[in-house]
Structure formats: structure tokens, C-alpha cells
Write a protein that holds these residues in place. Structure first.
Motif, mmCIF file in Angstrom:
data_model
loop_
_atom_site.group_PDB
_atom_site.id
_atom_site.type_symbol
_atom_site.label_atom_id
_atom_site.label_comp_id
_atom_site.label_asym_id
_atom_site.label_seq_id
_atom_site.Cartn_x
_atom_site.Cartn_y
_atom_site.Cartn_z
ATOM 1 N N ALA A 11 -32.647 64.537 -99.576
ATOM 2 C CA ALA A 11 -32.185 64.458 -98.186
ATOM 3 C C ALA A 11 -30.513 64.312 -98.310
ATOM 4 N N LEU A 12 -30.037 63.962 -99.137
ATOM 5 C CA LEU A 12 -28.492 63.850 -99.197
ATOM 6 C C LEU A 12 -27.983 65.478 -99.524
ATOM 7 N N VAL A 13 -28.558 66.073 -100.205
ATOM 8 C CA VAL A 13 -28.145 67.661 -100.440
ATOM 9 C C VAL A 13 -28.576 68.171 -99.179
ATOM 10 N N LEU A 14 -29.455 68.039 -98.298
ATOM 11 C CA LEU A 14 -29.685 68.730 -97.154
ATOM 12 C C LEU A 14 -28.628 68.385 -96.025
ATOM 13 N N VAL A 15 -28.278 67.044 -95.991
ATOM 14 C CA VAL A 15 -27.301 66.435 -95.201
ATOM 15 C C VAL A 15 -25.867 67.266 -95.554
ATOM 16 N N GLY A 16 -25.749 67.261 -96.844
ATOM 17 C CA GLY A 16 -24.536 67.810 -97.266
ATOM 18 C C GLY A 16 -24.444 69.213 -96.926
ATOM 19 N N GLY A 17 -25.509 70.033 -97.037
ATOM 20 C CA GLY A 17 -25.640 71.338 -96.538
ATOM 21 C C GLY A 17 -25.410 71.615 -95.253
ATOM 22 N N LEU A 18 -25.727 70.754 -94.269
ATOM 23 C CA LEU A 18 -25.636 70.656 -92.845
ATOM 24 C C LEU A 18 -24.199 70.832 -92.412
ATOM 25 N N GLY A 19 -23.602 69.581 -93.354
ATOM 26 C CA GLY A 19 -22.183 69.275 -93.184
ATOM 27 C C GLY A 19 -21.403 70.523 -93.625
ATOM 28 N N GLY A 20 -21.845 71.046 -94.722
ATOM 29 C CA GLY A 20 -21.106 72.179 -95.255
ATOM 30 C C GLY A 20 -21.026 73.400 -94.384
ATOM 31 N N PHE A 21 -22.274 73.546 -93.875
ATOM 32 C CA PHE A 21 -22.231 74.983 -92.769
ATOM 33 C C PHE A 21 -21.410 74.699 -91.393
ATOM 34 N N ALA A 22 -21.321 73.175 -90.973
ATOM 35 C CA ALA A 22 -20.715 72.983 -89.872
ATOM 36 C C ALA A 22 -19.167 73.267 -90.222
ATOM 37 N N ALA A 23 -18.835 72.781 -91.480
ATOM 38 C CA ALA A 23 -17.144 73.106 -91.892
ATOM 39 C C ALA A 23 -17.160 74.343 -91.973
ATOM 40 N N HIS A 24 -17.946 75.300 -92.341
ATOM 41 C CA HIS A 24 -18.000 76.682 -92.437
ATOM 42 C C HIS A 24 -17.628 77.456 -90.895
ATOM 43 N N LEU A 25 -18.234 76.915 -90.040
ATOM 44 C CA LEU A 25 -18.084 77.516 -88.674
ATOM 45 C C LEU A 25 -16.780 76.987 -88.428
ATOM 46 N N LEU A 26 -16.416 75.985 -88.657
ATOM 47 C CA LEU A 26 -15.015 75.401 -88.071
ATOM 48 C C LEU A 26 -13.900 76.094 -88.974
ATOM 49 N N HIS A 27 -14.123 76.833 -89.963
ATOM 50 C CA HIS A 27 -13.213 77.806 -90.876
ATOM 51 C C HIS A 27 -12.463 76.687 -91.602
ATOM 52 N N THR A 28 -12.917 75.652 -92.184
ATOM 53 C CA THR A 28 -11.990 74.746 -92.899
ATOM 54 C C THR A 28 -11.728 75.134 -94.179
ATOM 55 N N PRO A 29 -10.899 74.677 -95.001
ATOM 56 C CA PRO A 29 -10.605 74.814 -96.471
ATOM 57 C C PRO A 29 -11.880 74.500 -97.026
ATOM 58 N N LEU A 30 -12.164 75.156 -98.215
ATOM 59 C CA LEU A 30 -13.367 74.612 -99.008
ATOM 60 C C LEU A 30 -14.660 74.043 -98.527
ATOM 61 N N PRO A 31 -14.858 74.829 -97.222
ATOM 62 C CA PRO A 31 -15.997 74.099 -96.269
ATOM 63 C C PRO A 31 -16.961 73.568 -96.899
ATOM 64 N N PHE A 32 -17.821 74.135 -97.660
ATOM 65 C CA PHE A 32 -19.253 73.698 -98.252
ATOM 66 C C PHE A 32 -18.966 72.394 -99.157
ATOM 67 N N MET A 33 -17.992 72.250 -99.757
ATOM 68 C CA MET A 33 -17.747 71.026 -100.514
ATOM 69 C C MET A 33 -17.181 70.030 -99.567
ATOM 70 N N LEU A 34 -16.171 70.165 -99.061
ATOM 71 C CA LEU A 34 -15.627 69.158 -97.977
ATOM 72 C C LEU A 34 -16.466 68.751 -97.048
ATOM 73 N N VAL A 248 -24.073 70.492 -103.230
ATOM 74 C CA VAL A 248 -24.378 69.575 -104.193
ATOM 75 C C VAL A 248 -23.185 68.584 -104.873
ATOM 76 N N ILE A 249 -22.085 69.397 -105.264
ATOM 77 C CA ILE A 249 -21.038 68.405 -105.750
ATOM 78 C C ILE A 249 -20.477 67.700 -104.843
ATOM 79 N N GLY A 250 -20.243 68.315 -103.489
ATOM 80 C CA GLY A 250 -19.764 67.355 -102.335
ATOM 81 C C GLY A 250 -20.654 66.423 -102.079
ATOM 82 N N ALA A 251 -21.999 66.556 -101.964
ATOM 83 C CA ALA A 251 -22.833 65.297 -101.728
ATOM 84 C C ALA A 251 -22.758 64.188 -102.868
ATOM 85 N N SER A 252 -22.670 64.640 -103.959
ATOM 86 C CA SER A 252 -22.671 63.675 -105.147
ATOM 87 C C SER A 252 -21.177 62.766 -104.944
ATOM 88 N N LEU A 253 -20.150 63.509 -104.835
ATOM 89 C CA LEU A 253 -18.813 62.887 -104.385
ATOM 90 C C LEU A 253 -18.831 61.802 -103.140
#
Length: 354
Positions: A11-34, A248-253
């Protein structure tokens, strides 16, 4: 692992993936981890009751993805890079001074402006070695939640401020926001996966016994550097695989930051801005001096001194048409020096008495 632990991790990885995709759409630095880190930290705070008591993100699971990232960074090392290293002796020497000045200045900020206890201030102020700083700080009696927050704020602020600042200066996006990636394979090209896995496994097996700093990352990194620089093989993965690793790394952190409240975060952010501002100023000063000595552009030198994420700084280097492995070499050297300093002071001085 129990069934609840497995379901929580997924569940955490799924939430992290959704957050990463949202950050990717916003063109943030290192989107999938942050994006993953922020989304997971918010979920762990807002829905704490849904997480099983005593849950800890499985470190062995995380280890797999850390190793892959290490391999992909090490794969940037080439014979051409090794030929450049003697010419960068001056900048490598300057990083020795940078680590001492940055850590000393940060300690004063966290200790006397922030009012942190000595151990928390000392380990919060390191200009690198995130995992080692957290592990050694916990053993030294530092406030682990505060320490973790400050270390991640350092990385978040640097990998946000540096690409954004350079983007404004150059008039175009740089780093991962510009679409740069360490991967070159097509989305369906799995021809090198077996070699990446084997290299990562060898790196893990040699990294821990050798007590390399952040061995989960640097062991595979050094193994990949040997494979790549000697021409033994090609190490490449589709970009989506690398993005999954970052999620996955972003979710763990992010799980480590769950539970922090607004006032503590705002206070930490203010101190983080002071700390990062200091470190970037020191880095800029060294860059200005080293321009003539090394022949490297000032923007490349600035990125080489910016104490942020190794991957994002390598991506910024790509945007600047610089060798990402050269920039990465500076950052690995910075991290190694920081960990050596921590090990020495932790053994002979005891930071809690500073």
C-alpha cells in the motif's frame, strides 16, 4: 514478514507511486523519489492508525532497489572519466575543505540558532552520508525524528534550489525536470537486466564486509564502475525500472518522517534553508576559485559541490552537457570524506559532548 506487513508495504509503495507520478506531472526535480517520499510521509502522519503497530519498512526489500540505483550511477564511469581525474585534483582537494567548513558551520546553526542538543546538531549538519548520519546519530543519542527530517530537508532543498536556480539562469529546465535520465534503454529492452542484477549482487556481497560507506549503494556503485570502465559489459535498464526503484526508496524514507507536526517541520525548514544557503555559498566560493585551475565551467563546478542527491546532481550535469560521472565522482568523494569524519569524531570525540 507477516501478511499485514506485506499488505502495508504494498500500500505504501502504491501511495508512493501515485505521489511520484503527480510530482512527475508537475516537473519537480527527482520526481519519483521526492513525490513518493512526500506522499508516504503524509499518509503515515494522517492515517497512522491504519499502519500496524511496530511496522517497519522491510529493509531487505529496499536493499534491492538501492543496489539498482547504485549500479546505474556506477555505470556512468567510463575510461574517458578516469582520464579526467588527474586534472580535477584541485577540486577534489577543495572538497576536503568544503566538508569541514560546511559541517562546522551547520553545527553552529543547528546548535545555537536551532537550539538542538549537541548530538542532534552534529549529525543534522553533515554535508552528506545521509544513511550513516542517521545510523550514527541514533547510536549517539540524537533525536532521530529531528535528525531524519533535517537530513532529508537538506537533500530536498538542494535538489530543488540548484536545478530551479540553474533553470532560471539558463532559461530552460535542467535535471530530471528537463526529462534527463540515467537510463538509455528502450521501455521494452531487458537485454542488460541480468548483468545489472549480477553486478548489484556482487556489489552487495563485497560492500558490507569492506564496510564501505552506505554499502547498499556504494558497493554496487563501485562494482558497476569497474564493469563499465573496463568494458566488461553494458549496464542499462529501461527508465521506468529506475523510476520504480526511486518510488520504493522514497516510500521507505517517507515512513521515517511520519508523525512530525507542522511546527517542528516549519522550524526545521527554516534551519534547513540557513544550512543549505551556507553550503551553497561555500560551494560557489570554491567554484569561483577553481574555474581557472580546472578549466571547468562554473555551473558544472557548482553542481559538483552542491550537497544534494547524487542521482539528481548527475542529471543536472547531463543537462549542462557535462560528464555526469565526473560530477558523481565529486559527490561520492564528498560522501566518503563525511563518513570518515563521522567515524573518527564518533570514535574519539563523542559528539554529544561537543
Amino acid at each position: 514478514m507477516t501478511r499485514d506487513s506485506i499488505l502495508t508495504t504494498l500500500a505504501l509503495v502504491l501511495v508512493g507511486g501515485l505521489g511520484g507520478f503527480a510530482a512527475h506531472l508537475l516537473h519537480t526535480p527527482l520526481p519519483f523519489m521526492l513525490g513518493s517520499l512526500v506522499a508516504t510521509a503524509l499518509s503515515a502522519t494522517l492515517f497512522a492508525r491504519a499502519i500496524p503497530e511496530g511496522y517497519v519498512f522491510p529493509q531487505k526489500f529496499r536493499l534491492i532497489f538501492l543496489a539498482v540505483i547504485g549500479v546505474m550511477i556506477g555505470a556512468q564511469v567510463s575510461p574517458d572519466l578516469l582520464d579526467l581525474l588527474p586534472a580535477m585534483l584541485a577540486s577534489f582537494t577543495a572538497i576536503v575543505l568544503f566538508v569541514g567548513l560546511a559541517h562546522g558551520g551547520n553545527y553552529l546553526i543547528f546548535r545555537h540558532v536551532g537550539g538542538y542538543d549537541p548530538a542532534t546538531a552534529f549529525y543534522s549538519g553533515t554535508p552528506g552520508g545521509l544513511l550513516e548520519s542517521i545510523a550514527m546519530g541514533e547510536a549517539a543519542g540524537a533525536d532521530i525524528a529531528t535528525l531524519t527530517m533535517q537530513q532529508f530537508l537538506r537533500i530536498i532543498l538542494v535538489i530543488t534550489m540548484v536545478p530551479v536556480g540553474l533553470s532560471i539562469w539558463m532559461g530552460a529546465p535542467v535535471g530530471s525536470a528537463s526529462g534527463m535520465t540515467l537510463a538509455h534503454a528502450s521501455p521494452s529492452d531487458f537485454s542488460h537486466v541480468h548483468l545489472v542484477v549480477l553486478t548489484g549482487l556482487i556489489g552487495i556481497l563485497i560492500g558490507k564486509p569492506l564496510r564501505l560507506p552506505a554499502w547498499q549503494l556504494t558497493g554496487p556503485l563501485f562494482a558497476a564502475a569497474i564493469v563499465s570502465s573496463t568494458g566488461l559489459g553494458v549496464l542499462d535498464l529501461p527508465n521506468w525500472m529506475i523510476s520504480v526503484c526511486q518510488v520504493v526508496i522514497g516510500a521507505s524514507l517517507g515512513m521515517r518522517l511520519g508523525g512530525l507536526r507542522g511546527r517542528a517541520v516549519l522550524r526545521g525548514a527554516g534551519l534547513g534553508i540557513l544550512s543549505v544557503g551556507l553550503m551553497l555559498s561555500i560551494g560557489l566560493a570554491f567554484a569561483l576559485v577553481l574555474v581557472r585551475l580546472t578549466g571547468q565551467p562554473i555551473d558544472v563546478l557548482m553542481v559538483s559541490f552542491a550537497p544534494g542527491g547524487v542521482t539528481e546532481m548527475a542529471l543536472v550535469a547531463l543537462s549542462l552537457n557535462a560528464n555526469p560521472a565526473l560530477v558523481t565522482a565529486h559527490h561520492i568523494w564528498r560522501i566518503i570524506l563525511t563518513v570518515i569524519e563521522l567515524a573518527f569524531i564518533g570514535r574519539y570525540v563523542q559528539p554529544r559532548t561537543l
